[in-house]
Enzyme design. Structure first.
Site, PDB file in Angstrom:
ATOM      1  N   LYS A 116       0.632  -1.446  -0.088  1.00 14.98           N
ATOM      2  CA  LYS A 116      -0.050  -0.007   0.062  1.00 14.98           C
ATOM      3  C   LYS A 116       0.739   1.235  -0.024  1.00 14.98           C
ATOM      4  O   LYS A 116       0.395   2.250  -0.535  1.00 14.98           O
ATOM      5  CB  LYS A 116      -1.000   0.020   1.400  1.00 14.98           C
ATOM      6  CG  LYS A 116      -1.919  -1.256   1.158  1.00 14.98           C
ATOM      7  CD  LYS A 116      -2.712  -1.410   0.064  1.00 14.98           C
ATOM      8  CE  LYS A 116      -3.057  -2.763  -0.167  1.00 14.98           C
ATOM      9  NZ  LYS A 116      -3.476  -3.212  -1.472  1.00 14.98           N
ATOM     10  N   HIS A 235     -16.031  -3.855   6.500  1.00 17.98           N
ATOM     11  CA  HIS A 235     -15.100  -3.917   5.327  1.00 17.98           C
ATOM     12  C   HIS A 235     -15.514  -4.626   4.444  1.00 17.98           C
ATOM     13  O   HIS A 235     -14.966  -5.115   3.464  1.00 17.98           O
ATOM     14  CB  HIS A 235     -13.662  -3.771   5.967  1.00 17.98           C
ATOM     15  CG  HIS A 235     -13.342  -2.685   6.706  1.00 17.98           C
ATOM     16  ND1 HIS A 235     -13.471  -1.470   6.454  1.00 17.98           N
ATOM     17  CD2 HIS A 235     -13.051  -2.882   7.935  1.00 17.98           C
ATOM     18  CE1 HIS A 235     -13.021  -0.842   7.452  1.00 17.98           C
ATOM     19  NE2 HIS A 235     -12.910  -1.376   8.374  1.00 17.98           N
ATOM     20  N   ARG A 292      -7.556  -7.926  -9.739  1.00 20.33           N
ATOM     21  CA  ARG A 292      -8.350  -9.266  -9.869  1.00 20.33           C
ATOM     22  C   ARG A 292      -9.786  -8.657 -10.499  1.00 20.33           C
ATOM     23  O   ARG A 292     -10.148  -7.360 -10.610  1.00 20.33           O
ATOM     24  CB  ARG A 292      -8.659  -9.697  -8.572  1.00 20.33           C
ATOM     25  CG  ARG A 292      -9.248  -8.888  -7.721  1.00 20.33           C
ATOM     26  CD  ARG A 292      -9.643  -9.714  -6.349  1.00 20.33           C
ATOM     27  NE  ARG A 292     -10.702  -9.039  -5.453  1.00 20.33           N
ATOM     28  CZ  ARG A 292     -10.311  -7.950  -4.567  1.00 20.33           C
ATOM     29  NH1 ARG A 292      -9.031  -7.711  -4.633  1.00 20.33           N
ATOM     30  NH2 ARG A 292     -11.094  -7.127  -4.033  1.00 20.33           N
TER      31      ARG A 292
HETATM   32  C1  MV4 Z   1      -9.789   5.700   5.401  1.00 22.81           C
HETATM   33  C2  MV4 Z   1     -11.031   6.341   5.823  1.00 22.81           C
HETATM   34  C3  MV4 Z   1     -11.260   7.542   6.211  1.00 22.81           C
HETATM   35  N1  MV4 Z   1      -9.993   8.307   5.947  1.00 22.81           N
HETATM   36  N2  MV4 Z   1      -8.722   6.613   5.345  1.00 22.81           N
HETATM   37  C4  MV4 Z   1     -11.343   1.116   5.307  1.00 22.81           C
HETATM   38  C5  MV4 Z   1     -10.712  -0.003   4.356  1.00 22.81           C
HETATM   39  C6  MV4 Z   1      -9.554   0.635   4.166  1.00 22.81           C
HETATM   40  N3  MV4 Z   1      -9.330   0.171   2.743  1.00 22.81           N
HETATM   41  C7  MV4 Z   1      -9.681   2.184   4.052  1.00 22.81           C
HETATM   42  N4  MV4 Z   1     -10.822   2.465   4.751  1.00 22.81           N
HETATM   43  C8  MV4 Z   1     -10.948   3.695   5.026  1.00 22.81           C
HETATM   44  N5  MV4 Z   1      -9.961   4.597   5.023  1.00 22.81           N
HETATM   45  C9  MV4 Z   1      -8.932   7.850   5.368  1.00 22.81           C
HETATM   46  N6  MV4 Z   1      -7.951   8.613   5.322  1.00 22.81           N
HETATM   47  C10 MV4 Z   1     -12.289   5.388   6.130  1.00 22.81           C
HETATM   48  C11 MV4 Z   1     -12.005   4.236   5.615  1.00 22.81           C
HETATM   49  C12 MV4 Z   1     -13.210   3.335   5.860  1.00 22.81           C
HETATM   50  C13 MV4 Z   1     -14.051   2.595   4.845  1.00 22.81           C
HETATM   51  C14 MV4 Z   1     -13.409   2.786   3.422  1.00 22.81           C
HETATM   52  C15 MV4 Z   1     -13.957   1.971   2.324  1.00 22.81           C
HETATM   53  C16 MV4 Z   1     -15.140   1.285   2.667  1.00 22.81           C
HETATM   54  C17 MV4 Z   1     -15.605   1.112   3.887  1.00 22.81           C
HETATM   55  C18 MV4 Z   1     -14.908   1.628   4.775  1.00 22.81           C
HETATM   56  C19 MV4 Z   1     -15.451   1.620   6.005  1.00 22.81           C
HETATM   57  C20 MV4 Z   1     -15.141   2.335   7.084  1.00 22.81           C
HETATM   58  C21 MV4 Z   1     -13.800   3.015   6.978  1.00 22.81           C
END
Ligand code: MV4
Length: 504
Positions: A116, A235, A292
């Site tokens: 990442k 998630h 994918r």
């Molecule tokens: C974040 C965010 C808010 N701000 N990054 C959760 C999974 C990971 N792939 C990234 N995620 C998040 N990153 C910042 N800077 C909020 C989330 C997040 C989220 C993102 C995508 C889909 C669902 C989510 C559920 C909770 C938090």
């Protein structure tokens, strides 16, 4: 073209790939664990090879067994589906070393996007906006504090080797900083064998919107528009749709261009997805790339007419993309509900088992990608997905009406539980109907009733009627920011021409 493809997967995605093979006149080879001897993908494939005991580590994730099956069956290519080996660069290289074609991206692209932090650096360098934060990995609490001071709290601390919600922590203020940094680092070390982490500014009311791309070996890359995937629980995506009700036409074009730029930066080939986090002001930032085919690919297929799995196969065989960006349009609206054998009344714990009676929905605008049949068992060993119920409508309102109708037709009984009522609840939620949600929608809106169960029967009917009554303005149901898509352009709804095949 390939003569025979081995599908290193199971369940609905294996069946989906078998269907693409059959349409292309390619023989399919299923592999199956001891728990899957009677599974649908085994019955549907032209050939099937056992690959070991039920636990995935001994069967679907057993490189030697899968390659042995490919050799015995004289397959000439391997399709990994999603999950399992799909994003393991080492497996992709083993497939290639065995003289087989890997139906997926170059292993180097898988590897680079899998880290990442490397992905963040690479994207920044390519001019793709990433969430403000640390340029690389950090080592100490003091470094985190310095970044936090610059970008401001709240922040997210993320494991470099994480992704999809693993190794992720929210930090409200500097009081919690030290303990969070220690936790993320030690958890990442024990789960991924890599304790490195980085920091991002926390985006409020984030939406997860992703862009599908397709790239061939000849340098042609297109995007196939976006999918709105903000409706998630822990998630795990629950509902996906295309278009997104949140983005404007201008943003859609910009996100598409940025996604193509991102894919080009890793010399991408095959189908891939650029995930963006979009804030309340509609700024969008690169989050991760999925190298994918994804679970939710059907919503893109329904609104664009592009067969993404067929495209993956033809691209791997050396074909050129048969369309240019300007040939692609979104038409209408598609929504997917992931139907799982899980118990919403027990905190969504898996509730797999044997299916007795089964009636799948059908009729206008309905697609149901299933991995099971009446009498089949949903095994306890794997993701307990039953099917992906996907609908198409001319606009969001019709798609929701159809999804409600299709969920009503869905009958399943036996020694298992499902999340069907949970989906029926989502499809009546006023915020969902307005397109007014972010990634915290389920946490915020879903309050199970007293005994912890999803509303059902008369209670669900009452919610349903109230939601429709409250929704007087029909425009609301398309979402505040929704743009009319090219519904009226009948000419857009022509099938995409066959790939021009190149000699291998
Ligand atoms: C974040 C965010 C808010 N701000 N990054 C959760 C999974 C990971 N792939 C990234 N995620 C998040 N990153 C910042 N800077 C909020 C989330 C997040 C989220 C993102 C995508 C889909 C669902 C989510 C559920 C909770 C938090």
């Amino acid at each position: 073209m390939f003569k025979r493809i081995l599908i290193a997967n199971r369940g609905e995605i294996a069946v989906r790939i078998i269907r693409a093979c059959r349409e292309l006149g390619i023989e399919s080879v299923a592999v199956y664990s001891d728990a899957d001897r009677a599974a649908l993908h085994v019955r549907e494939a032209d050939h099937a090879y056992p690959v070991g005991p039920a636990p995935a580590a001994q069967s679907y994730l057993n490189t030697a067994k899968i390659l042995e099956a490919a050799k015995s069956s004289k397959a000439d290519a391997v399709h990994p589906g999603y999950g399992f080996f799909s994003e393991r660069a080492a497996f992709a290289r083993s497939v290639q070393r065995a003289g087989l074609t890997w139906i997926g991206p170059p292993p180097d692209a898988i590897e680079r996007m899998g880290d990442k932090v490397e992905a963040r650096k690479l994207m920044s360098a390519a001019g793709v906006a990433v969430v403000p934060g640390s340029p690389g990995t950090l080592e100490t609490e003091a470094e985190v504090a310095a970044i936090a001071k610059k970008i401001g709290f709240p922040i997210m601390v993320k494991a470099a080797a994480g992704g999809g919600g693993k190794g992720l922590r929210f930090v409200e203020n500097d009081k919690d900083l030290a303990s969070v940094v220690r936790t993320v680092s030690s958890e990442a070390k024990s789960s991924f064998g890599d304790g490195r982490f980085y920091v991002e500014k926390f985006l409020k009311q984030p939406r997860h919107i992703e862009v599908q791309v397709l790239a061939d070996m000849h340098g042609n890359i297109v995007h196939v528009f976006e999918r709105e995937c903000s409706i998630q629980r822990r998630h795990q995506k629950v509902v996906e749709e295309s278009p997104s009700p949140f983005i404007t036409a201008k943003m859609r074009a910009e996100m598409g261009e940025v996604a193509v730029r991102a894919a080009k930066a890793v010399n991408y080939v095959s189908a891939g997805t650029i995930e963006f986090l979009v804030d309340a002001e509609r700024n969008f930032y690169f989050l991760e790339m999925n190298t994918r085919i994804q679970v939710e690919h059907p919503v893109t297929e329904l609104v664009t007419g592009v067969d993404l799995v067929r495209a993956q196969i033809e691209i791997a065989a050396g074909a050129k993309l048969p369309f240019k960006q300007k040939d692609l349009t979104q038409r209408g609206w598609a929504i997917e509900c992931r139907i799982y054998a899980e118990d919403p009344a027990a905190g969504f714990t898996p509730a797999p088992g044997k299916i007795e009676t089964l009636r799948f929905p059908d009729g206008p605008g309905v697609r149901n990608d299933a991995g099971v049949y009446a009498g089949a068992e949903v095994p306890v060993f794997y993701d307990p997905i039953i099917s992906k119920l996907v609908v198409w409508g001319a606009d969001r309102e019709q798609a929701i009406d159809r999804m409600r109708r299709a969920l009503g037709e869905f009958v399943i009984s036996g020694d298992l539980r499902t999340n069907l009522d949970f989906h029926r609840w989502i499809m009546t939620n006023p915020r969902f109907l307005k397109g007014d949600f972010d990634t915290y929608f389920i946490d915020r809106e879903y309050h199970p009733n007293q005994n912890g169960a999803a509303p059902r029967g008369a209670e669900l009917a009452a919610i349903f009627l109230a939601a429709i009554a409250a929704d007087k303005n029909p425009n609301h149901r398309n979402g505040a920011g929704a743009q009319p898509v090219a519904v009226a352009r009948a000419s857009a709804w022509r099938s995409i021409g066959r790939f021009e095949m190149l000699r291998r």
